[in-house]
Each structure stands twice: as C-alpha cells, then as structure tokens.
Motif scaffolding. Structure first.
Motif, PDB file in Angstrom:
ATOM      1  N   ASP A  86       0.721  -1.389   0.116  1.00  0.00           N
ATOM      2  CA  ASP A  86      -0.097   0.023   0.168  1.00  0.00           C
ATOM      3  C   ASP A  86       0.917   1.269  -0.061  1.00  0.00           C
ATOM      4  O   ASP A  86       0.769   2.072  -0.845  1.00  0.00           O
ATOM      5  N   THR A  87       2.017   1.192   0.773  1.00  0.00           N
ATOM      6  CA  THR A  87       2.749   2.394   0.860  1.00  0.00           C
ATOM      7  C   THR A  87       3.489   2.723  -0.465  1.00  0.00           C
ATOM      8  O   THR A  87       3.512   3.718  -1.092  1.00  0.00           O
ATOM      9  N   LEU A  88       3.930   1.608  -0.943  1.00  0.00           N
ATOM     10  CA  LEU A  88       4.986   1.705  -2.357  1.00  0.00           C
ATOM     11  C   LEU A  88       3.806   2.102  -3.457  1.00  0.00           C
ATOM     12  O   LEU A  88       4.105   2.877  -4.272  1.00  0.00           O
ATOM     13  N   ASN A  89       2.681   1.673  -3.509  1.00  0.00           N
ATOM     14  CA  ASN A  89       1.701   1.935  -4.465  1.00  0.00           C
ATOM     15  C   ASN A  89       1.376   3.656  -4.329  1.00  0.00           C
ATOM     16  O   ASN A  89       1.457   4.099  -5.318  1.00  0.00           O
ATOM     17  N   VAL A  90       1.134   4.110  -3.290  1.00  0.00           N
ATOM     18  CA  VAL A  90       0.995   5.529  -2.944  1.00  0.00           C
ATOM     19  C   VAL A  90       2.225   6.241  -3.414  1.00  0.00           C
ATOM     20  O   VAL A  90       2.270   7.271  -4.206  1.00  0.00           O
ATOM     21  N   LEU A  91       3.426   5.662  -3.061  1.00  0.00           N
ATOM     22  CA  LEU A  91       4.575   6.495  -3.312  1.00  0.00           C
ATOM     23  C   LEU A  91       4.907   6.613  -4.966  1.00  0.00           C
ATOM     24  O   LEU A  91       5.335   7.705  -5.365  1.00  0.00           O
ATOM     25  N   LYS A  92       4.620   5.358  -5.368  1.00  0.00           N
ATOM     26  CA  LYS A  92       5.020   5.395  -6.924  1.00  0.00           C
ATOM     27  C   LYS A  92       4.099   6.290  -7.722  1.00  0.00           C
ATOM     28  O   LYS A  92       4.377   6.703  -8.630  1.00  0.00           O
ATOM     29  N   ASN A  93       2.770   6.494  -7.267  1.00  0.00           N
ATOM     30  CA  ASN A  93       1.963   7.279  -7.885  1.00  0.00           C
ATOM     31  C   ASN A  93       2.226   8.878  -7.768  1.00  0.00           C
ATOM     32  O   ASN A  93       2.106   9.716  -8.582  1.00  0.00           O
ATOM     33  N   LYS A  94       2.615   9.082  -6.666  1.00  0.00           N
ATOM     34  CA  LYS A  94       3.114  10.379  -6.153  1.00  0.00           C
ATOM     35  C   LYS A  94       4.311  10.944  -6.815  1.00  0.00           C
ATOM     36  O   LYS A  94       4.496  12.056  -7.063  1.00  0.00           O
ATOM     37  N   TYR A  95       5.247   9.925  -6.988  1.00  0.00           N
ATOM     38  CA  TYR A  95       6.776  10.302  -7.388  1.00  0.00           C
ATOM     39  C   TYR A  95       7.136   9.387  -8.314  1.00  0.00           C
ATOM     40  O   TYR A  95       7.912   8.425  -8.266  1.00  0.00           O
ATOM     41  N   PRO A  96       6.430   9.628  -9.777  1.00  0.00           N
ATOM     42  CA  PRO A  96       6.723   8.486 -10.781  1.00  0.00           C
ATOM     43  C   PRO A  96       8.219   8.731 -11.288  1.00  0.00           C
ATOM     44  O   PRO A  96       8.430   7.811 -11.950  1.00  0.00           O
ATOM     45  N   ASP A  97       8.719   9.927 -10.894  1.00  0.00           N
ATOM     46  CA  ASP A  97      10.204   9.968 -11.510  1.00  0.00           C
ATOM     47  C   ASP A  97      11.333   9.467 -10.410  1.00  0.00           C
ATOM     48  O   ASP A  97      12.490   9.773 -10.618  1.00  0.00           O
ATOM     49  N   ILE A  98      10.970   8.574  -9.408  1.00  0.00           N
ATOM     50  CA  ILE A  98      11.854   7.929  -8.428  1.00  0.00           C
ATOM     51  C   ILE A  98      11.544   6.421  -8.669  1.00  0.00           C
ATOM     52  O   ILE A  98      10.663   5.795  -8.847  1.00  0.00           O
ATOM     53  N   SER A  99      12.881   6.012  -8.699  1.00  0.00           N
ATOM     54  CA  SER A  99      13.102   4.546  -8.523  1.00  0.00           C
ATOM     55  C   SER A  99      13.303   4.162  -6.902  1.00  0.00           C
ATOM     56  O   SER A  99      14.282   4.686  -6.593  1.00  0.00           O
ATOM     57  N   PHE A 100      12.557   3.405  -6.270  1.00  0.00           N
ATOM     58  CA  PHE A 100      12.513   3.132  -5.000  1.00  0.00           C
ATOM     59  C   PHE A 100      13.270   1.762  -4.654  1.00  0.00           C
ATOM     60  O   PHE A 100      13.184   0.800  -5.305  1.00  0.00           O
TER      61      PHE A 100
END
Length: 189
Positions: A86-100
């Motif tokens: 859930d956390t990564l889903n939100v972060l990936k949508n909010k920051y599409p320019d970041i590889s986590f």
C-alpha cells in the motif's frame, strides 16, 4: 530517474544501527536519499511501545544533520496496519520520477514469500537485503545485497536498558537520548 532508498520500521526507538544501515546502503548503491518511514502498525510485529508522534520526533532528531536522510510519515498518517504494498503504491503514484529501493534486514529477506501481495510488490520496487551474521538470505526473489558492518543493536535491548536505568550511550544518537529522558519514555513496562 532519481534513486531513493526507503527504510521502514517501528523505530521504537531509532538507534545507531538504523543510521549505519541507511548510510551503508546509500553509499553502496549510490542512492540520492534515504527516506525513513516509521510505521503506524506493522503487520508482522506487535504494536509499538510508544506513540507514533514520539517515534516520528525521535527519527527526526536521529537523522538531523544528514542531508541525505529524510523523514516520510506516510504510514503513521494512515490508520491501521502498514503494508509495504500500500505504501509503495501511493509513493509510486505520487513520485513517478523515482526508483525506490526498499531496505530490509536478513530476517525479512527470508520472510518475503509471506509478504502481502509480494508478486506485485516485487515489480514495483528493488528490494535491498542487508546481510547479517548467521543469515543465509535464501529467497526466490531478486534482491540487491549489501554487506554492512556487523553491529548487534536492537530496540528491545535499548528499551530494557532504559527500564533498568543502564546507559544507552553509543546505542542511540545523543539527541534521541535527551528526548527519551525529557519525555521519560520506556521507563515503565
């Protein structure tokens, strides 16, 4: 693409081994930042001993002074269990320019097959496993491995030391020690 590491946990309290792991992974993988993500209620552990507000403040104090370390409160701002998916889903949508790059200890590497929605999660993030003595790091999933200096510090041990009125010097950053003393955290229990 920016490259950002995520170190999640209860941080109850955050200690020097957390900081060392974050810095070693940052340097080893040439990450631009490490985001510390305190959890509200981790799915694999019992609830944190102290409030999320105190744990967030201790993380803020622990990482103060390192320009590569940032605090992200996405999980404590959410109610209920904190699933990485859930956390990564939100972060990936909010920051599409970041590889986590999600940093986990050896114990969690071996637990990966039991993680919530692991098959989807493994496609969203690069897992980084930090090696510890005695861990085999056996997993069917592709992970980056980073060797870190062996330092055995646990939050449980620190809480016990505080209850027993034993020194926590060199276990915790000085600012965190002062905060714990001022707030009288962990003294009972």
């Amino acid at each position: 693409m920016r490259r950002v590491g995520i170190l999640g946990g209860t941080f109850d309290p955050p200690h020097l081994a957390h900081l060392m792991i974050a810095e070693e992974v940052r340097l080893s993988l040439e990450l631009e930042e490490i985001w510390f993500v305190p959890s509200q209620e981790p799915p694999h552990k019992t609830k944190a001993v102290i409030s999320a507000q105190d744990r967030v403040e201790m993380v803020r104090l622990a990482i103060d002074g390192n320009p590569y370390f940032k605090l992200n409160t996405i999980e404590v701002d959410r109610v209920g269990k904190s699933y990485t998916f859930d956390t990564l889903n939100v972060l990936k949508n909010k920051y599409p320019d970041i590889s986590f790059y999600f940093i986990i200890g050896a114990d969690m590497v071996e637990y990966l097959p039991k993680w919530y929605k692991i098959e989807e999660l493994i496609k969203m993030v690069t897992f980084v496993g930090v090696k510890r003595i005695g861990s085999q790091l056996n997993t069917p999933y592709s992970i980056e491995l980073v060797d870190i200096p062996y330092v055995e510090i646990s939050s449980t041990e620190i809480r016990n030391r505080i209850r027993e009125n034993t020194s926590t010097k060199y276990f915790l950053p000085e600012k965190v020690i002062r905060y714990i003393k001022e707030k009288q955290l962990y003294e009972k229990g």
